[in-house]
Write a protein that holds these residues in place. Structure first.
Motif, mmCIF file in Angstrom:
data_model
loop_
_atom_site.group_PDB
_atom_site.id
_atom_site.type_symbol
_atom_site.label_atom_id
_atom_site.label_comp_id
_atom_site.label_asym_id
_atom_site.label_seq_id
_atom_site.Cartn_x
_atom_site.Cartn_y
_atom_site.Cartn_z
ATOM 1 N N LEU A 99 0.837 -1.207 0.000
ATOM 2 C CA LEU A 99 0.000 0.000 0.000
ATOM 3 C C LEU A 99 0.870 1.255 0.000
ATOM 4 C CD1 LEU A 99 -2.720 1.515 0.430
ATOM 5 C CD2 LEU A 99 -2.300 1.259 2.894
ATOM 6 N N ILE A 100 1.840 1.322 0.919
ATOM 7 C CA ILE A 100 2.704 2.502 1.016
ATOM 8 C C ILE A 100 3.543 2.651 -0.246
ATOM 9 C CG2 ILE A 100 4.605 3.542 2.318
ATOM 10 C CD1 ILE A 100 3.498 2.160 4.814
ATOM 11 N N PHE A 101 4.093 1.530 -0.740
ATOM 12 C CA PHE A 101 4.908 1.581 -1.957
ATOM 13 C C PHE A 101 4.072 2.071 -3.133
ATOM 14 C CE2 PHE A 101 6.986 0.092 -5.750
ATOM 15 C CZ PHE A 101 8.331 0.205 -5.481
ATOM 16 N N GLY A 102 2.853 1.542 -3.265
ATOM 17 C CA GLY A 102 2.001 1.921 -4.391
ATOM 18 C C GLY A 102 1.627 3.391 -4.358
ATOM 19 N N ILE A 103 1.358 3.931 -3.174
ATOM 20 C CA ILE A 103 1.023 5.353 -3.068
ATOM 21 C C ILE A 103 2.167 6.214 -3.597
ATOM 22 C CG2 ILE A 103 0.633 7.231 -1.415
ATOM 23 C CD1 ILE A 103 -0.922 5.223 0.309
ATOM 24 N N MET A 104 3.408 5.848 -3.246
ATOM 25 C CA MET A 104 4.560 6.662 -3.634
ATOM 26 C C MET A 104 5.009 6.421 -5.062
ATOM 27 S SD MET A 104 6.995 6.886 -0.234
ATOM 28 C CE MET A 104 7.103 5.163 0.201
ATOM 29 N N PHE A 105 4.642 5.277 -5.653
ATOM 30 C CA PHE A 105 5.194 4.880 -6.955
ATOM 31 C C PHE A 105 4.075 4.517 -7.922
ATOM 32 C CE2 PHE A 105 7.961 2.208 -9.748
ATOM 33 C CZ PHE A 105 9.013 3.084 -9.890
ATOM 34 N N GLY A 106 2.960 5.258 -7.851
ATOM 35 C CA GLY A 106 1.798 4.915 -8.663
ATOM 36 C C GLY A 106 1.987 5.215 -10.142
ATOM 37 N N ILE B 296 -2.208 -0.449 -9.591
ATOM 38 C CA ILE B 296 -3.527 -0.012 -9.102
ATOM 39 C C ILE B 296 -3.532 1.493 -8.858
ATOM 40 C CG2 ILE B 296 -5.130 -0.183 -7.159
ATOM 41 C CD1 ILE B 296 -4.282 -3.144 -6.920
ATOM 42 N N PHE B 297 -2.499 2.004 -8.186
ATOM 43 C CA PHE B 297 -2.448 3.440 -7.938
ATOM 44 C C PHE B 297 -2.175 4.216 -9.224
ATOM 45 C CE2 PHE B 297 -2.246 2.227 -3.512
ATOM 46 C CZ PHE B 297 -2.920 3.264 -2.884
ATOM 47 N N GLY B 298 -1.559 3.565 -10.199
ATOM 48 C CA GLY B 298 -1.406 4.209 -11.498
ATOM 49 C C GLY B 298 -2.753 4.525 -12.131
ATOM 50 N N PHE B 299 -3.709 3.584 -12.002
ATOM 51 C CA PHE B 299 -5.068 3.857 -12.495
ATOM 52 C C PHE B 299 -5.721 4.976 -11.676
ATOM 53 C CE2 PHE B 299 -4.742 -0.448 -14.378
ATOM 54 C CZ PHE B 299 -5.197 -0.157 -15.656
ATOM 55 N N LEU C 154 -8.862 7.747 -11.840
ATOM 56 C CA LEU C 154 -10.011 7.315 -11.059
ATOM 57 C C LEU C 154 -10.132 8.119 -9.772
ATOM 58 C CD1 LEU C 154 -9.706 3.428 -11.464
ATOM 59 C CD2 LEU C 154 -11.102 5.040 -12.787
ATOM 60 N N TRP C 155 -9.039 8.771 -9.382
ATOM 61 C CA TRP C 155 -9.077 9.594 -8.169
ATOM 62 C C TRP C 155 -8.585 11.011 -8.464
ATOM 63 C CZ3 TRP C 155 -5.039 9.257 -3.692
ATOM 64 C CH2 TRP C 155 -5.397 10.150 -2.673
ATOM 65 N N THR C 156 -7.249 11.184 -8.624
ATOM 66 C CA THR C 156 -6.721 12.533 -8.803
ATOM 67 C C THR C 156 -5.334 12.471 -9.427
ATOM 68 O OG1 THR C 156 -6.184 14.608 -7.678
ATOM 69 C CG2 THR C 156 -5.631 12.596 -6.519
ATOM 70 N N GLU D 193 -1.551 17.929 -9.887
ATOM 71 C CA GLU D 193 -2.558 18.984 -9.973
ATOM 72 C C GLU D 193 -3.254 19.245 -8.643
ATOM 73 O OE1 GLU D 193 -5.194 17.833 -13.057
ATOM 74 O OE2 GLU D 193 -3.670 17.930 -14.651
ATOM 75 N N ASN D 194 -3.177 18.318 -7.726
ATOM 76 C CA ASN D 194 -3.857 18.456 -6.435
ATOM 77 C C ASN D 194 -2.893 18.080 -5.315
ATOM 78 O OD1 ASN D 194 -6.842 18.884 -7.382
ATOM 79 N ND2 ASN D 194 -6.109 17.100 -8.541
ATOM 80 N N ILE D 195 -1.844 18.864 -5.182
ATOM 81 C CA ILE D 195 -0.766 18.520 -4.248
ATOM 82 C C ILE D 195 -1.277 18.497 -2.816
ATOM 83 C CG2 ILE D 195 1.450 19.289 -3.321
ATOM 84 C CD1 ILE D 195 2.144 20.355 -6.084
#
Length: 649
Positions: A362-369, A411-414, A429-431, A435-437
């Motif tokens: 989860l943490i890795f995906g957030i940072m490397f999406g 997944i976080f890439g999507f 799918l999210w942001t 653009e939304n720092i």
């Protein structure tokens, strides 16, 4: 899966005649973790049985000698045998090893000598080639009575300097050959000036040619004779190599079997030497997973019905001395390795492997999406796991981690709408992080807050399992700590919104009460758990430390929370790096030709490799220092079942 395996303590009383068979049975079970009992020994003098501690150095020496023979015959150890070899008597092994040494060492020694001789002959030819133009007997130059002669090589730049230094000494310096920066020279003079000439030659870095007494005739004749000697030496080398190759083919299996048998015998002797002993009876103690206890007892009964076996359940006070056996299903085992790199849980403590399995990707995906980068990581993980590339087989254990992290990144890439650094190719799918720092930073702080609270909950669960009720209630990461943490979070949020269900006064009161509980946690914990004295240090020292400790607690809570901002920062940075890659590609190839796509490809590979490594390190840091520190002490003893030969576990 959530806790280490339940363990049972096993004690055995074994007669001397059965001790070898019992030890081999314990090792074959792959479940028995032995503990030292030799401090219980008595009556182990010279009249009572075998001295196993004396056999250990004998087997160690034999193992080293076998490895020397194997090195001489170019034989590797090979994989461990499928079945553990039985004990071999030292005398029998000594005779076998001595015979092998006699077979192998003579041709190996002769081969080494011939190789050294070949090297010397080549060196002599190389020196003679520098004076091949001299039509004079080398032996005559060596034994001239009145004339001093020195042949050698020296830097070209020093030739003139040497001539100048010898102007007042009757001498002649002849340059025979020049090669790049090196000159071959002959220095002539009288024997009475030999000391002066040698000193001058050394100061000019003249390196004399050192030819053995066996060199005769002119340099050309000597070179021809040496080349004949080289031919004969090569023939002898070929013969010795053939002899060693024949011995290799004949003895390879025997040497491997003997090595593993001696190695197993050494381990067996070391193990028995650590047993307790009462004359002709051995005392064995150790730990076994309770689930494997029936199989162990069955193996022992197959050896002898006379063996006394006692099994007892461990008490809470023994938890620090009980080995910890973790048994997780294969899909989560890679994360178990990450946990054990930090430390083993104590016996009875929760196994954090499942939590690591859920939070690490989860943490890795957030940072490397990124969809493309995630798929590349997942494919690389599949390649490593398959062991298809021999050079990468050592990294096979990293494969499952890359697969998990690659899937999470995809997944976080999507969610981010990013593929190979292109932020506009897909609708997120999210942001879009770029653009939304502020949104992404606040979201990661919220996720970090949840993870920290999960760690506190796990700390409460661990303390409850250990029945430390004071720790449950008043620890910095217990219920009082959680109450203080949420009160502080509420006070911070109160500055930005008035929609909280609690007023600022209630939050201040909650923070004050929980803060006092955390401040006096030592006293309150000792009071609840019935420990005395309530204050272990002097009262004055304790009171001085109180304000420092509560201040440190609050700062730690805030810093732990803000540490998770890096997840959002890396998500933004990942998008920025992708943007930089495409800007560089536009500069190099504005027409979007081969140069453009080459830069795009190389840039993406750099991002995957370099940033992927940094993100992995940061993920580990958040897991180890922010999350684990809330509930995991990592002070457990590793479970090491007895094995006479090493096995991959």
């Amino acid at each position: 899966m959530f806790r280490p395996l339940e363990m049972s303590r096993v004690e055995l009383a074994v007669s001397e005649q059965d001790i070898v068979a019992v030890t081999e049975a314990l090792a074959a079970s792959e479940a028995f973790h032995p503990t030292r009992t030799d401090q219980l020994s008595g009556g182990s003098g010279p009249n009572y049985g075998e001295k196993w501690e004396e056999k250990v150095p004998i087997f160690t020496s034999l193992e080293q000698r076998i490895q020397t023979v194997m090195e001489a015959l170019d034989v590797d150890e090979g994989p461990p045998p499928s079945e553990t070899p039985h004990l071999i008597e030292p005398d029998l092994a000594q005779r076998d090893v001595s015979r092998l040494e006699q077979e192998a060492q003579a041709p190996a020694r002769e081969l080494e000598e011939e190789l050294c001789r070949l090297s010397r002959l080549r060196s002599q030819i190389k020196q003679l080639q520098t004076i091949a133009g001299l039509e004079v007997d080398v032996d005559e130059l060596r034994h001239m009575r009145y004339t001093f002669v020195l042949l050698g090589t020296m830097p070209v730049a020093n030739v003139e300097r040497l001539q100048t230094s010898l102007e007042l000494i009757p001498s002649v310096l002849v340059t025979l050959r020049r090669d790049n920066h090196l000159a071959t020279v002959a220095l002539f003079g009288t024997q009475r000036d030999a000391e002066i000439l040698n000193r001058a030659a050394r100061s000019a870095y003249l390196n004399p040619l050192k030819l053995p007494e066996t060199v005769r005739g002119t340099p050309v004749e000597a070179i021809a004779a040496l080349e004949e000697s080289i031919k004969r030496t090569r023939l002898r080398i070929t013969e010795y190599e053939a002899t060693l190759e024949r011995l290799h083919q004949m003895r390879v299996d025997h040497l491997r079997h003997l090595l593993w048998r001696v190695r197993a015998s050494r381990t067996l002797a070391e193990t028995i030497a650590r047993y307790g002993r009462l004359r002709y009876t051995y005392l064995i103690a150790g730990w076994v997973p309770t689930s494997k206890l029936p199989q162990l007892e069955q193996r022992i009964k197959e050896v002898s019905e006379q063996i006394v076996v006692e099994v007892e359940k461990p008490s809470r006070k023994d938890s620090e001395h009980i080995p910890v056996a973790l048994e997780n299903p294969p899909p989560v085992r890679p994360f178990q390795d990450l946990v054990t790199n930090y430390g083993h849980p104590k016996y009875g403590e929760m196994d954090p492997t499942l939590m690591m399995t859920l939070t690490f990707p989860l943490i890795f995906g957030i940072m490397f999406g990124d969809i493309g980068h995630g798929l590349v990581l997942a494919l690389l993980g599949l390649l490593l796991t398959s062991r298809a590339v021999r050079a990468l087989q050592g990294l096979a254990g990293l494969g499952p981690l890359l697969i998990y992290c690659g899937v999470a990144s995809t997944i976080f890439g999507f969610l981010y709408g990013s593929i190979f650094g292109l932020e506009e190719a897909l609708t997120p799918l999210w942001t879009h992080p770029m653009e939304n720092i502020m949104d992404i930073l606040m979201a990661t702080v919220a996720i970090g807050t949840l993870l920290l609270n999960l760690g506190m909950v796990l700390n409460v669960v661990n303390a409850a399992l250990d029945r430390r009720w004071g720790h449950v209630l008043f620890d910095h990461n217990g219920l009082a700590g959680m109450m203080l943490y949420w009160s502080l979070i509420g006070l911070v949020v109160q500055f930005f919104t008035d929609n909280l269900p609690f007023s600022a006064e209630w939050l201040f009161l909650s923070a004050a009460v929980s803060g006092l509980a955390v401040t006096f946690s030592e006293v309150l914990e000792n009071l609840v758990e019935g420990r005395r004295p309530l204050i272990e240090d002097e009262t004055s020292t304790y009171l001085i430390q109180l304000p420092i400790e509560i201040f440190e607690t609050v700062i730690t809570m805030m810093s732990n929370t803000l540490s998770y901002v890096r997840m959002g920062a890396f998500a933004v940075g990942h998008g920025a790096l992708g943007m930089v890659v495409f800007i560089m590609a536009e500069i190099v190839g504005p027409a979007h030709g081969p140069a453009y796509w080459t830069v795009v490809a190389l840039g993406n590979l750099f991002v995957i490799g370099f940033e992927g490594m940094i993100v992995g390190i940061q993920t580990l840091r958040l897991e180890y220092y922010e999350f684990f520190s809330k509930f995991f002490s990592g002070g457990g003893m590793r479970y090491r079942p007895l094995s006479l030969i090493p096995r991959e576990r």
